[in-house]
Design a protein around this motif. Structure first.
Motif, mmCIF file in Angstrom:
data_model
loop_
_atom_site.group_PDB
_atom_site.id
_atom_site.type_symbol
_atom_site.label_atom_id
_atom_site.label_comp_id
_atom_site.label_asym_id
_atom_site.label_seq_id
_atom_site.Cartn_x
_atom_site.Cartn_y
_atom_site.Cartn_z
ATOM 1 N N SER A 33 24.408 87.603 65.575
ATOM 2 C CA SER A 33 25.438 87.858 66.583
ATOM 3 C C SER A 33 25.701 86.632 67.453
ATOM 4 O O SER A 33 26.812 86.410 67.912
ATOM 5 C CB SER A 33 25.046 89.058 67.441
ATOM 6 O OG SER A 33 23.793 88.797 68.041
ATOM 7 N N HIS A 46 33.527 83.342 68.315
ATOM 8 C CA HIS A 46 34.551 84.062 69.073
ATOM 9 C C HIS A 46 34.961 83.265 70.304
ATOM 10 O O HIS A 46 36.133 83.187 70.660
ATOM 11 C CB HIS A 46 34.040 85.438 69.482
ATOM 12 C CG HIS A 46 34.059 86.430 68.345
ATOM 13 N ND1 HIS A 46 33.111 87.414 68.186
ATOM 14 C CD2 HIS A 46 34.908 86.553 67.301
ATOM 15 C CE1 HIS A 46 33.379 88.107 67.088
ATOM 16 N NE2 HIS A 46 34.461 87.604 66.533
ATOM 17 N N TYR A 75 28.393 84.789 65.767
ATOM 18 C CA TYR A 75 29.681 85.458 66.028
ATOM 19 C C TYR A 75 30.165 85.133 67.444
ATOM 20 O O TYR A 75 31.323 84.795 67.667
ATOM 21 C CB TYR A 75 29.525 86.983 65.885
ATOM 22 C CG TYR A 75 29.686 87.496 64.473
ATOM 23 C CD1 TYR A 75 30.914 87.406 63.808
ATOM 24 C CD2 TYR A 75 28.617 88.098 63.819
ATOM 25 C CE1 TYR A 75 31.064 87.886 62.515
ATOM 26 C CE2 TYR A 75 28.756 88.581 62.513
ATOM 27 C CZ TYR A 75 29.985 88.480 61.872
ATOM 28 O OH TYR A 75 30.139 88.952 60.606
#
Lengths: 598, 598
Positions: free
Chosen positions: A206, A213, A209
């Protein structure tokens, strides 16, 4: 994630090598070594030109750097040497290349074949060079080198980063990690070593990510900012804004085609290389995104319109960045790969010249133009034994067969002025297909039956005749000789011949069958006439007259005569063809049992 | 003198560019830029190898230097960069190159495109460099530099000689003197300036004759001396002498062909690249002049027999000069041009590997191999979409059409073990024709009807059938699928098919017409099956099943299935062909109205 799972599977967007037309975000199709490096030079040139044309005080619209990573394989390829020398000459401060110096190629340690001093070579080309000695660990060093490279404005930068291939694997430092998946235990160990859960596959942590992002959001904000800048630009610089945004759609300016010259029978004979020059002269103002050049044959290829400004670093005093004529040097392979990069940038339609025979030097890049569906135009002059004195080393025999067999490539061989205009029309309006224009050194007469409308169909009847005994099918410089043969056949042998010109196989093949059958009807034997390899002509003609041997050095008329490419020589074979098919109504070669896979 | 008067005239021995097969004394065919430079590297390598193999204490038989003059154009070509890097790695002390630095190329002053530091680049490659600054006058400087270069034994030498192009002419220092004759008044002035009688043409002063005669006599004496040395060598080193003198005739050792492997139906399926490796393994001892290599794909091309010694400078400790395996690096174009040079030397038969798709990178040199009639063998593996995962960027489509259209080139695509042996037989026994062997990555079954005797005819019936409805014509990996399709057609559709394999167009075309008609008889419709461009297959088959588009990345069986190259897919098209020709007895494509010019 599904795409990654389908890596190297049929119909995935993740093929074995990145392909720009299949995979969003891939800028250029690479894989064949040295191509990507040369594309990067083209992208950087495109940036320099586009910035010079469109940036205005307060509107720094076009500002990107081009980054490129290359390895030992690319370093060894001649095409990359050509491109690097070009980039050095052009002082491309916007180009930053990272040389992944891992000392390994497929044959093992580069000590077995590649022991040159790469950075010194790039210095010789005029590049700024840096070396990060421990690329496995020294991330700050890499970041600092990139920062430094961005500060260098007056020349391209190369950063040699010495690394270990497959770093962390049991096979690190060997070619074993180049193309093969790691074994299960090795894979586990590598994941563990770098802090991943070794039991999980196809998982992105994560944190990654989140980081991406965050970058994506920053990027989106920047994009919005840029779009606003572009909008304000549109208020202040209306025509430039319209030009830039139009270019990005790939559409040509409205009405440009009205500049294409047309010819009638009474116009003088002109070499098709000269006809090409006339087209370029007439359209270059209407199509500002046309960027020309030649691999050191400007005066022979006739690729430069009068008063063109050279694309050069201003410090050379030979031109500037707004210049639209590129001096590629004797570097055919890099030229075409650079053109692929120029086209990929989105604001330029590149064309470039060399002799048709030396387009073969660039075969690797020509192939990638076709595969990656870029609009580039290769101006290939001196297209046959008609070049005369230079002799067999310069006279194409196999070249048209080669490029006609290449999917998504338009090979045009126009017969006269109208056909040359048609070739340019097709080359410029097909957004996703590159073209090779095969053009004569020698003068060609204007033909009575030639029209742009006919020629843009790829093939058409240039001379019709009722109750014909034979169809002569031809291209380029031989069409006019076929037209002369028609008279000769009638007067000397009471044979009625019709003539079909097929300047472009690729485009003709795409016409409806009924149209093609009208050109090449059932029941009439046909003879192809082209002064090079007959390979492939069986597709359009029952019999073939060509040259399945090398040419000869001499004045071109003597060479044509030696090989019987004269009205008499064509007639001799036409008579043999008519005799051979006496009493037979042959099926047209257009009629086939089934459709090809395309 | 008559030959000079016929400069650039048809059928002269003085064509526009020097051609080795036409003009006695011309060692290699050049003209296309960069080729001659690379040939020179090959000639120097050949000298180093031949000397290492044959020289003995007291018998310094092979001692020549290789000299090469190159200009700015060659300097810009990537192929020359590749070759120069190779020569530097190989420490070729026997190679001396003179760089004619005249600052002019066709586009004018090299300042417009070529501003790198050439000597520094050569230094980076590991060359010894010198500069003669006034090449127009400083003849002693040139002589001294050559002398110095001959003293340098551990690396190649380049001497940059700065000159004025067309020195003495009114047009000196411009491209105007590159390819055009001087105007009459200029010609007079130049003759006068250099002490010739301006009124005379085609005259050689007697002092020049005298000097050349003197040199010729010295040369003849040296030759006699050398011949005597060779004779004494023959007394002391009988087998070496026999080997060397045999090599120089171009004949192979007697009985070598007994080493060629043969196969029967029950033998396992093997990839033809592996079959090639088996041939090389079995014949390399019988043919000591075979010198192999690969452009960095040794493990994929399978070009290296076990325990081969690398051709390397001894100081690298990676091999020695007697070594017979060359590490070309990722330099396809230079590799083939170097092979042309190796072959021209007269004591070596070179072969070299890359992927078939990347033979295109070397198209310029491949063409010159054909034109100059040298015996080289290009081992071109991964020959189709059958390479699978690497995808369209690596999968040949147009490549075979390209090289089949090239005169005097044998393109072989063997279907199994016997055909691979046949391909090598033909490639090795045709002294004046180069070959490309297109070989599969994937395994191919041994065929029941395949024989060396059949395959060396270029085409033969691999599966005969009485009263056949159709002939399937194919090559390489698709022949076995056609054989499977025969069964499928019979069992599922009661259609009788025969199969013809045409591994080499060039050789098949040279067979007597009756033989070719026996393979492809009148009255039976035919369908070609080859998993690439159909261009050219119309010559042998009425209908064509091929791939006129780019391939796909995936496991090879999936890719074959996607494009229907399966017994079912072939059968579907065979049925369409049979239906299409129902009631028609088509003429064989072998029957033609007239003979082609060859």
């Amino acid at each position: 994630m599904d795409d990654l799972k389908h890596f190297r599977q049929v119909d995935s967007i993740t093929p074995g090598h990145p392909e720009s037309h299949d995979t969003p975000g891939v800028e250029v199709t690479t894989g064949p070594l040295g191509q990507g490096f040369s594309n990067a030079v083209g992208l950087a040139m495109a940036q320099a030109h586009t910035a010079a044309v469109f940036n205005k005080p307060g509107f720094n619209l076009i500002t990107n750097h081009t980054y490129c990573i290359f390895g030992d394989g690319c370093s060894m390829e001649g095409i990359a040497s050509e491109a690097a020398s070009t980039a050095g000459h052009l002082q491309l401060g916007n180009l930053i290349c990272i040389y992944d110096d891992n000392h390994i190629s497929i044959d093992g340690d580069t000590a077995c074949a590649f022991t040159e001093d790469v950075l010194k070579r790039f210095e010789a080309y005029g590049w700024h060079t840096q070396w990060v000695k421990d690329g496995d660990h020294d991330l700050e060093g890499i970041a600092a080198a990139l920062e430094k490279a961005r500060e260098v404005k007056d020349r391209p930068s190369v950063i040699k980063v010495t690394t270990t291939i497959g770093f962390g694997s049991k096979l690190q430092g060997t070619g074993g990690v180049h193309g093969n998946p790691l074994k299960a235990d090795d894979c586990l160990a590598v994941k563990k070593k770098f802090g991943f859960d070794p039991e999980q596959s196809f998982v992105v942590p994560s944190e990654v990510y989140d980081l991406y992002h965050k970058h994506a959001n920053e990027g989106a904000a920047k994009e919005q900012e840029w779009n606003q800048l572009l909008e304000r630009y549109g208020q202040e610089y209306k025509s430039e804004h319209a030009d830039l945004t139009r270019r990005l759609t790939g559409d040509l300016p409205e009405g440009w085609e009205k500049n294409l010259p047309t010819y009638k029978l009474s116009d003088p004979a002109v070499a098709s290389r000269k006809l090409s020059e006339i087209v370029l002269t007439k359209i270059h103002q209407a199509i500002p995104e046309l960027l020309g050049g030649s691999a050191d044959l400007t005066g022979s290829n006739l690729t430069r319109w009068k008063d063109a400004v050279d694309f050069q670093p201003p410090s050379t005093k030979l031109g500037d960045w707004t210049g639209r004529y590129i001096r590629y040097g004797v570097r055919e392979h890099a030229m075409i790969a650079i053109m692929n990069g120029l086209a990929a940038y989105g604001t330029i339609i590149p064309y470039g010249g060399t002799f048709l025979n030396f387009v073969s030097y660039a075969a690797g890049a020509v192939r990638l133009a076709s595969l990656s569906r870029v609009r580039i135009i290769i101006v290939a002059t001196h297209d046959s034994i008609g070049l005369g004195e230079d002799g067999p080393t310069h006279q194409p025999i196999e070249t048209l067969a080669h490029f006609r067999a290449l999917p998504n490539m338009m090979v045009w061989r126009p017969a006269d002025g109208n056909e040359t205009s048609a070739a340019y029309y097709a080359a410029l309006t097909n957004k996703h297909t590159p073209s090779i224009l095969a053009l004569s050194r020698q003068n060609l007469p204007q033909l009575e039956g030639s029209t742009i409308e006919g020629a843009i169909k790829g093939g058409y009847v240039v001379h019709e005749a009722e109750n014909a005994d034979i169809t002569l099918v031809s291209t380029g410089s031989e069409v006019g000789i076929c037209v002369d043969a028609v008279k000769y056949l009638k007067e000397q042998h009471q044979i009625t011949a019709r003539v079909v010109s097929i300047p472009c196989f690729e485009v003709f093949d795409a016409q409806p069958k009924e149209y093609r059958l009208k050109c090449l009807p059932d029941g009439i034997p046909s003879l192809s006439v082209e002064v090079m390899s007959t390979l492939g002509w069986e597709r359009y003609a029952h019999e073939q007259f060509g040259l399945n041997r090398f040419g000869a050095s001499g004045p071109y008329k003597d060479v044509y005569k030696k090989f019987e490419f004269t009205p008499e020589g064509i007639s001799k074979r036409a008579i043999a063809t008519v005799d051979f098919y006496k009493g037979v109504k042959p099926r047209s070669p257009i009629n086939r049992a089934f459709q090809q896979l395309i």
